[in-house]
Design a protein around this motif. Structure first.
Motif, PDB file in Angstrom:
ATOM      1  N   ASN A 538       0.860  -1.552   0.157  1.00  0.00           N
ATOM      2  CA  ASN A 538       0.101   0.128  -0.371  1.00  0.00           C
ATOM      3  C   ASN A 538       0.345   1.309  -0.185  1.00  0.00           C
ATOM      4  O   ASN A 538       1.361   1.514   0.655  1.00  0.00           O
ATOM      5  CB  ASN A 538      -1.182  -0.215   1.410  1.00  0.00           C
ATOM      6  CG  ASN A 538      -2.271   0.737   1.222  1.00  0.00           C
ATOM      7  OD1 ASN A 538      -1.265   2.349   0.184  1.00  0.00           O
ATOM      8  ND2 ASN A 538      -3.091   0.703   1.554  1.00  0.00           N
ATOM      9  N   ALA A 539       1.425   2.035  -1.090  1.00  0.00           N
ATOM     10  CA  ALA A 539       1.511   3.432  -1.306  1.00  0.00           C
ATOM     11  C   ALA A 539       0.981   4.131  -1.457  1.00  0.00           C
ATOM     12  O   ALA A 539       1.093   5.784  -1.845  1.00  0.00           O
ATOM     13  CB  ALA A 539       1.742   3.367  -2.650  1.00  0.00           C
ATOM     14  N   ASN A 540      -0.465   4.574  -0.512  1.00  0.00           N
ATOM     15  CA  ASN A 540      -1.439   5.148  -0.665  1.00  0.00           C
ATOM     16  C   ASN A 540      -1.915   5.638   0.225  1.00  0.00           C
ATOM     17  O   ASN A 540      -3.200   6.157   0.709  1.00  0.00           O
ATOM     18  CB  ASN A 540      -2.934   5.329  -1.920  1.00  0.00           C
ATOM     19  CG  ASN A 540      -2.314   5.056  -2.977  1.00  0.00           C
ATOM     20  OD1 ASN A 540      -1.381   5.209  -4.042  1.00  0.00           O
ATOM     21  ND2 ASN A 540      -2.096   3.316  -4.194  1.00  0.00           N
ATOM     22  N   ASP A 541      -1.252   4.865   1.223  1.00  0.00           N
ATOM     23  CA  ASP A 541      -2.015   4.722   2.865  1.00  0.00           C
ATOM     24  C   ASP A 541      -1.688   6.722   3.724  1.00  0.00           C
ATOM     25  O   ASP A 541      -1.409   7.023   4.132  1.00  0.00           O
ATOM     26  CB  ASP A 541      -1.506   4.040   3.651  1.00  0.00           C
ATOM     27  CG  ASP A 541      -2.563   4.121   5.422  1.00  0.00           C
ATOM     28  OD1 ASP A 541      -3.502   4.520   4.904  1.00  0.00           O
ATOM     29  OD2 ASP A 541      -2.707   2.790   5.705  1.00  0.00           O
ATOM     30  N   GLY A 542      -2.054   7.781   3.082  1.00  0.00           N
ATOM     31  CA  GLY A 542      -1.077   8.706   3.284  1.00  0.00           C
ATOM     32  C   GLY A 542      -2.595   9.454   4.239  1.00  0.00           C
ATOM     33  O   GLY A 542      -1.740  10.095   5.030  1.00  0.00           O
ATOM     34  N   ASP A 543      -3.801   9.112   5.022  1.00  0.00           N
ATOM     35  CA  ASP A 543      -4.189   9.095   5.613  1.00  0.00           C
ATOM     36  C   ASP A 543      -3.881   8.478   7.155  1.00  0.00           C
ATOM     37  O   ASP A 543      -3.734   9.457   7.971  1.00  0.00           O
ATOM     38  CB  ASP A 543      -5.796   8.858   5.754  1.00  0.00           C
ATOM     39  CG  ASP A 543      -6.404   9.590   4.850  1.00  0.00           C
ATOM     40  OD1 ASP A 543      -6.196  10.829   4.655  1.00  0.00           O
ATOM     41  OD2 ASP A 543      -7.618   9.347   4.378  1.00  0.00           O
ATOM     42  N   ARG A 544      -3.242   7.863   6.697  1.00  0.00           N
ATOM     43  CA  ARG A 544      -2.651   7.385   8.741  1.00  0.00           C
ATOM     44  C   ARG A 544      -1.093   7.416   8.446  1.00  0.00           C
ATOM     45  O   ARG A 544      -0.410   6.825   9.299  1.00  0.00           O
ATOM     46  CB  ARG A 544      -3.033   5.527   8.410  1.00  0.00           C
ATOM     47  CG  ARG A 544      -4.179   5.565   8.433  1.00  0.00           C
ATOM     48  CD  ARG A 544      -4.629   4.162   9.349  1.00  0.00           C
ATOM     49  NE  ARG A 544      -4.350   3.377   8.371  1.00  0.00           N
ATOM     50  CZ  ARG A 544      -4.812   1.731   7.901  1.00  0.00           C
ATOM     51  NH1 ARG A 544      -5.769   1.036   9.649  1.00  0.00           N
ATOM     52  NH2 ARG A 544      -4.834   1.029   7.196  1.00  0.00           N
ATOM     53  N   SER A 545      -0.382   7.744   7.202  1.00  0.00           N
ATOM     54  CA  SER A 545       0.481   8.266   7.430  1.00  0.00           C
ATOM     55  C   SER A 545       1.704   6.252   7.288  1.00  0.00           C
ATOM     56  O   SER A 545       2.426   6.540   8.495  1.00  0.00           O
ATOM     57  CB  SER A 545       1.746   9.172   8.118  1.00  0.00           C
ATOM     58  OG  SER A 545       0.524  10.498   7.686  1.00  0.00           O
ATOM     59  N   ILE A 546       1.422   5.826   6.728  1.00  0.00           N
ATOM     60  CA  ILE A 546       1.463   3.728   7.026  1.00  0.00           C
ATOM     61  C   ILE A 546       1.865   3.536   5.214  1.00  0.00           C
ATOM     62  O   ILE A 546       0.783   3.483   4.648  1.00  0.00           O
ATOM     63  CB  ILE A 546       0.528   2.961   7.634  1.00  0.00           C
ATOM     64  CG1 ILE A 546       0.276   3.546   8.870  1.00  0.00           C
ATOM     65  CG2 ILE A 546       1.523   1.935   7.238  1.00  0.00           C
ATOM     66  CD1 ILE A 546      -1.039   3.234   9.433  1.00  0.00           C
TER      67      ILE A 546
END
Length: 628
Positions: A538-546
């Motif tokens: 997952n390269a797009n979990d920006g909301d959780r910055s994971i």
């Protein structure tokens, strides 16, 4: 006995072609016996001099006692001085093209006087007995493309110091004292290579060795050329590689140095628009002149073949490739096609890398190149520059910008950590956090991190974990592995006393764990240049910055899954998608290595657009390194 050493017609021919690769065995000062007399043979290239003599402790610095004779049209002068001895100081006294009186250090000297003195010193480089045969034999099979490389960048004068006293105001460790201490530290931590800054002789400590006057002389700050060879030899016997910083981009204007060597521009371009760096106040080499190219290429070979170093990290490559580097309009001259590419420097790099790597299998040439110049690590025959590896400055800038952010703002900058994967395979890269990032008010690595002190340590651990998972070789500057608080200064040793504090000890142990895991699992290094060996979960979990991704091993065994959480929010119910329905063994978390490991079974539950997944508790600033 007849003449042993002399500058022959063949030497002259090859030097004029730029291919006299062992020229340092002739030019310079070499103990010799001629006509049954022991003494020293001197030779120097000064093409436009009116006259040259050698002066030194063997002749009371008398400019008339030992005139040198010009041999051939190329402008080399030579003489033999009976009775001159190892250890004595000398210079060349040159009557320049316009009658100038110049006292020059020997460009090919193998030893120099301790600064602030500027004379060269006679030495014998042929009498060291090497004991690193096993290393040198194995080195021939070393392939940087498929091998682990984790580099510890060290400035020897400030890594560790003796207490400074009136007699010893510098407190430098000698090469021989440094050898066991450095080897012990590097082995304990788990690095594969040491990269040494500032080894070639330089007048000013504050230049860190990037303004060189003695290209063929290991700096006398830490001892003799034999002492330096002992350091290399010792590291090799401890199975540690050694890389040197090397500076063919420019040289200082010091009166005793290469600038204006015989009253004319010998090593540099005569036109300041081609021959000077306005920003740096230094001279630029004339890469089109065969004898100058020869000086530099033979110098690279001197360090690799004569001193057994395993590679060179070439400084400031971009400044050589672009004619307008650091220059305003009117301060540079275009090439013959009207462009800003330095065609002679491009040719120089191809020649250099082909010769060094062709003659010394298993060595590396690393470019510090800060632009998007294509094919830096491409083969010379395919019109690349022929380097083995290139410093990834783009990754470094994005990574540091992201890591400095308050965790709240990271979600808006998520792509800073993923962008590097869009060009990760355009070159063969080294990920670097070098000395340049912890000086000039840029803060130490720990102080760049946001939050209270505890948070800084957690951020840095997560950041290093991401770095060690990302494709590319690794480089850390000294002090970054235990959380040096102050910026680096060449004038003092690292703050080793910090290791008395638990936080710093734990960070050091954590970095050591990363280094050991990196070397243990080929998934993390064996396919750095193979796009199919990296996969984002997952390269797009920006909301959780994971961030989550996998690194695949060349053999398919012991693949690695990495998860990094860059916020202080714990995710007790975190679920990660996985490529296969397998068992995933947690071998490291934010506390460090887990000797027993904990096994998680993938189940058939959709997550991250994958059929299988498993759940595990992800701590605040937590990381997970799994094998499967």
């Amino acid at each position: 006995m007849g003449k042993k050493l002399q500058f022959t017609e063949l030497d002259q021919y090859l030097f004029g072609q730029g291919t006299n690769y062992d020229i340092y065995r002739k030019l310079g000062a070499h103990p010799d016996t001629q006509n049954r007399k022991k003494g020293v043979y001197f030779a120097v290239w000064a093409p436009n001099a009116q006259a040259v003599s050698v002066v030194g402790e063997f002749n009371e610095w008398d400019t008339e006692k030992n005139p040198m004779k010009k041999v051939g049209p190329i402008g080399v002068y030579e003489t033999f001085v009976p009775g001159a001895k190892i250890g004595q100081l000398y210079k060349f006294y040159i009557t320049g093209a316009h009658g100038e009186e110049l006292y020059k250090a020997d460009p090919y000297a193998n030893a120099a006087e301790m600064r602030p003195g500027t004379a060269s010193r006679i030495t014998d480089i042929t009498n060291y007995k090497w004991k690193d045969d096993t290393w040198m034999k194995n080195r021939e099979n070393f392939d940087p493309d498929t091998s682990a490389m984790s580099i510890y960048e060290v400035h020897p004068g400030s890594w560790m110091k003796h207490p400074q006293t009136a007699e010893d105001e510098d407190g430098f460790y000698s090469y021989r004292e440094l050898a066991p201490k450095l080897a012990q530290y590097v082995k304990k931590m788990g690095y594969t290579h040491v990269e040494l800054m500032g080894i070639a002789e330089h007048p000013f400590d504050g230049s860190w060795g990037y303004q060189v006057t003695g290209y063929y002389a290991p700096t006398s700050r830490y001892g003799t050329p034999q002492d330096f060879k002992y350091l290399v030899d010792y590291l090799h016997r401890q199975k540690i590689g050694i890389i040197l910083d090397w500076v063919p981009a420019h040289f200082p204007k010091d009166a005793h140095g290469l600038a204006n060597f015989d009253g004319t521009a010998v090593y540099e371009h005569a036109d300041p628009r081609q021959g000077e760096h306005p920003d740096w106040g230094t001279k630029i080499y004339n890469y089109g002149r065969p004898e100058v190219k020869n000086f530099l290429i033979a110098n690279a070979l001197y360090w690799v073949e004569e001193c057994h170093v395993d590679g060179l990290r070439v400084d400031a490559v971009a400044s050589m490739l672009y004619l307008d580097y650091g220059k305003k309009d009117g301060e540079w001259i275009a090439n013959k096609y009207g462009g800003n590419k330095n065609l002679e420097a491009i040719e120089f790099f191809k020649h250099l890398n082909t010769v060094v790597l062709g003659r010394n299998h298993g060595t590396v040439m690393i470019a510090e190149e800060s632009t998007a110049w294509p094919m830096v690590t491409g083969k010379a025959e395919d019109d690349g520059l022929g380097f083995s590896l290139k410093w990834n400055m783009g990754w470094m800038n994005d990574f540091l910008e992201y890591m400095k952010l308050d965790p709240y703002f990271r979600k808006f900058n998520h792509n800073k950590m993923t962008f590097s994967m869009t060009y990760a395979y355009s070159e063969k890269y080294v990920l670097v956090l070098s000395h340049d990032e912890v000086v000039h008010l840029k803060c130490s690595m720990l102080e760049k991190m946001p939050g209270e002190l505890d948070d800084k340590f957690k951020n840095l651990k997560a950041g290093y974990t991401f770095m060690f998972g990302h494709p590319g070789k690794k480089l850390l500057f000294m002090g970054q592995d235990f959380g040096q608080l102050r910026e680096w200064s060449e004038a003092r040793e690292l703050d080793w006393y910090l290791l008395g504090e638990e936080n710093h000890q734990k960070l050091q142990q954590y970095v050591s764990d990363l280094l050991h895991i990196y070397r243990k699992y080929p998934a993390l290094y064996g396919a750095d240049n193979d796009p199919s060996a990296f996969e984002w979960i997952n390269a797009n979990d920006g909301d959780r910055s994971i961030f989550s991704f996998v690194r695949k091993s060349p053999t398919g065994r012991n693949n690695i899954l990495i998860v990094c959480n860059f916020t202080p929010v714990a995710r007790p119910d975190y679920r990660v998608g996985v490529p296969k329905k397998k068992q995933y063994k947690l071998i490291m978390d934010e506390q460090g290595l887990l000797p027993k490991g904990k096994v998680f079974k993938a189940e058939k539950k959709n997550c991250d657009n994958r059929e299988f997944s498993f759940a595990y508790p992800l701590e605040a600033y937590g990381v997970g390194v799994f094998t499967y």
